[in-house]
Enzyme design. Structure first.
Site, PDB file in Angstrom:
ATOM      1  N   THR A   1       1.509   3.694   1.838  1.00  0.00           N
ATOM      2  CA  THR A   1       2.252   4.135   3.023  1.00  0.00           C
ATOM      3  C   THR A   1       3.302   3.136   3.492  1.00  0.00           C
ATOM      4  O   THR A   1       4.030   3.426   4.447  1.00  0.00           O
ATOM      5  CB  THR A   1       1.288   4.382   4.195  1.00  0.00           C
ATOM      6  OG1 THR A   1       0.628   3.148   4.527  1.00  0.00           O
ATOM      7  CG2 THR A   1       0.258   5.440   3.858  1.00  0.00           C
ATOM      8  N   LYS A   2       3.396   1.971   2.856  1.00  0.00           N
ATOM      9  CA  LYS A   2       4.205   0.884   3.407  1.00  0.00           C
ATOM     10  C   LYS A   2       5.681   0.987   3.013  1.00  0.00           C
ATOM     11  O   LYS A   2       6.100   1.916   2.332  1.00  0.00           O
ATOM     12  CB  LYS A   2       3.620  -0.449   2.973  1.00  0.00           C
ATOM     13  CG  LYS A   2       2.214  -0.714   3.496  1.00  0.00           C
ATOM     14  CD  LYS A   2       2.134  -0.647   5.007  1.00  0.00           C
ATOM     15  CE  LYS A   2       0.854  -1.244   5.571  1.00  0.00           C
ATOM     16  NZ  LYS A   2      -0.368  -0.483   5.248  1.00  0.00           N
ATOM     17  N   GLY A   3       6.473  -0.021   3.451  1.00  0.00           N
ATOM     18  CA  GLY A   3       7.919   0.009   3.263  1.00  0.00           C
ATOM     19  C   GLY A   3       8.348   0.152   1.822  1.00  0.00           C
ATOM     20  O   GLY A   3       9.337   0.807   1.514  1.00  0.00           O
ATOM     21  N   ILE A   4       7.646  -0.527   0.931  1.00  0.00           N
ATOM     22  CA  ILE A   4       7.701  -0.208  -0.502  1.00  0.00           C
ATOM     23  C   ILE A   4       6.260  -0.132  -0.979  1.00  0.00           C
ATOM     24  O   ILE A   4       5.350  -0.659  -0.318  1.00  0.00           O
ATOM     25  CB  ILE A   4       8.490  -1.239  -1.349  1.00  0.00           C
ATOM     26  CG1 ILE A   4       7.740  -2.573  -1.406  1.00  0.00           C
ATOM     27  CG2 ILE A   4       9.908  -1.393  -0.859  1.00  0.00           C
ATOM     28  CD1 ILE A   4       8.196  -3.488  -2.511  1.00  0.00           C
TER      29      ILE A   4
ATOM     30  N   TYR B   1       0.846  -1.194   0.000  1.00  0.00           N
ATOM     31  CA  TYR B   1       0.000   0.000   0.000  1.00  0.00           C
ATOM     32  C   TYR B   1       0.884   1.247   0.000  1.00  0.00           C
ATOM     33  O   TYR B   1       2.074   1.190   0.320  1.00  0.00           O
ATOM     34  CB  TYR B   1      -0.922  -0.033   1.225  1.00  0.00           C
ATOM     35  CG  TYR B   1      -1.893   1.105   1.319  1.00  0.00           C
ATOM     36  CD1 TYR B   1      -2.910   1.265   0.382  1.00  0.00           C
ATOM     37  CD2 TYR B   1      -1.812   2.024   2.359  1.00  0.00           C
ATOM     38  CE1 TYR B   1      -3.807   2.322   0.479  1.00  0.00           C
ATOM     39  CE2 TYR B   1      -2.698   3.073   2.466  1.00  0.00           C
ATOM     40  CZ  TYR B   1      -3.699   3.222   1.516  1.00  0.00           C
ATOM     41  OH  TYR B   1      -4.573   4.268   1.605  1.00  0.00           O
TER      42      TYR B   1
END
Length: 399
Positions: A196-199, A194
């Site tokens: 906002t996630k790490g990638i 998603y």
């Protein structure tokens, strides 16, 4: 000693331009890769999606991965592939987003909620095992905020009872436990890509596993239960014939998303170290404040720092958590809360029947927690502004 007045009390805010809680790290490389896909004429699941599966599987250290349209789909299809169904139970933390519990219910199984360790905010083997019954089909440990769960102990406990482990690693791409990447230890692990996630792939997710048959079944379920995916069916050398092998779903990733993910994977360690730098600055910046608790160090692995959550101490403040949040927003700092406990939501309250008070560590944490901005494109000045705003508000309202 008082600082300048908070904006809520008429003082000047720390920032004149609002700092968002999260922001994706998109460069020209992602734009170029998407343009290449658009020009190729192949937009759905295809060669870029398969390449991303290989890249993520290699990064995690397993042989197999299935790219999907969300982490939620990954949890759902992993459990379906493992045979979770009517009459089964799946044990997962009350401190979680709705996705995990929803997928359990969609399969006809029952979510069994448990509390978390008050220090790490993760489940432990002891917590999961204490909730197990003869109907327990799976444990679903959530690597909260990017901090790895104690997977050796969890896998050992699950093995003793012939229980499967489906890891919820929505927050944990890049996290490690005792030298092994999250995603390489559970029977199946689901990641979120998603925004906002790490990638990110915009929307998207990935399931990883050492079990080739499980990943093949997840892949089949993700495309209507077909024996061959669209790339194989419509490519130059692919057959036209297919068979429906399962009552499947439509959960595949497409090549546009995968192109973004391939670019992001090239910089995943840079992203993680950037988040780690922000987290370290926060812990140092708040370390002398008696009114707040910072996350403890991760001594048995690598924390990917998807979230940096602080806990205020209302007993030494004249404001509560909700007012504290509004104060930070007034200072120009975007913040959030992760998560509202599952048993607080009307649907789960009525469906599962857990009363307030059932999970003391989860509930105490929720009443005190605030998630601060932490993402790779934050500058040192951005980080300093967050620290200044938190200190300004907490020092002013300290009893």
């Amino acid at each position: 000693m008082k600082t300048s007045l908070p904006a809520r009390e008429g003082g000047a805010p720390v920032r004149s331009q609002f700092l968002p809680f999260a922001r994706p790290a998109i460069t020209q490389d992602e734009i170029d890769r998407v343009t290449e896909v658009l020009r190729s004429g192949w937009l759905t699941v295809g060669p870029k999606t398969r390449e991303l599966e290989r890249v993520v599987a290699d990064y995690v250290g397993v042989g197999h991965a299935a790219a999907l349209n969300s982490c939620t789909a990954g949890l759902h299809l992993s459990m379906a592939a493992l045979g979770v169904g009517q009459g089964d139970e799946v044990v997962l933390p009350a401190l979680d987003f709705a996705a995990g519990a929803n997928t359990v219910l969609h399969l006809g199984a029952t979510p069994v909620l448990v509390d978390v360790d008050p220090t790490t905010l993760n489940v432990t083997a002891e917590i999961l095992e204490a909730a197990a019954t003869p109907r327990t089909k799976a444990f679903m440990p959530v690597h909260f905020g990017g901090r790895p769960c104690p997977m050796d102990e969890i896998m050992e406990a699950a093995g003793r009872r012939n229980i499967k482990v489906v890891g919820d690693a929505a927050h944990a791409i890049g996290s490690e436990y005792r030298g092994r990447k999250v995603g390489s230890m559970a029977d199946a692990t689901s990641f979120s890509f998603y925004v906002t996630k790490g990638i990110t792939t915009g929307e998207g997710g990935m399931v990883t596993s050492r079990d080739e048959a499980l990943i093949a079944k997840v892949g089949c379920l993700s495309l209507h239960g077909m024996s061959s995916d669209a790339w194989k069916r419509y490519g130059d050398r692919g057959p036209w014939y297919y068979e429906i092998l399962e009552a499947g779903y439509k959960c595949n990733m497409n090549d546009i998303q995968a192109a973004i993910g391939l670019s992001q994977m090239r910089r995943i360690e840079d992203f993680r170290t950037a988040r780690e730098r922000v987290a370290h600055a926060y812990s140092v910046g708040f370390g002398d404040l008696p009114s707040v608790t910072v996350p403890p160090p991760c001594n048995d692995g690598v924390h990917s720092w998807h979230l940096y959550t602080i806990q205020i101490r209302p007993e030494v403040l004249s404001i509560d958590r909700d007012v504290f949040i509004q104060c930070l927003l007034d200072e120009g700092i975007g913040v959030s809360v992760h998560f509202i406990p599952l048993h607080y939501h009307p649907y789960f309250k009525s469906r599962l029947g857990y009363p307030v008070g059932a999970f003391p560590a989860t509930e105490r944490y929720f009443e005190r927690t605030v998630s601060l901005p932490i993402y790779p494109t934050m500058t040192d000045a951005d980080t300093a502004d967050v620290i200044a705003a938190v200190r300004k508000v907490l020092i002013h309202y300290q009893r």
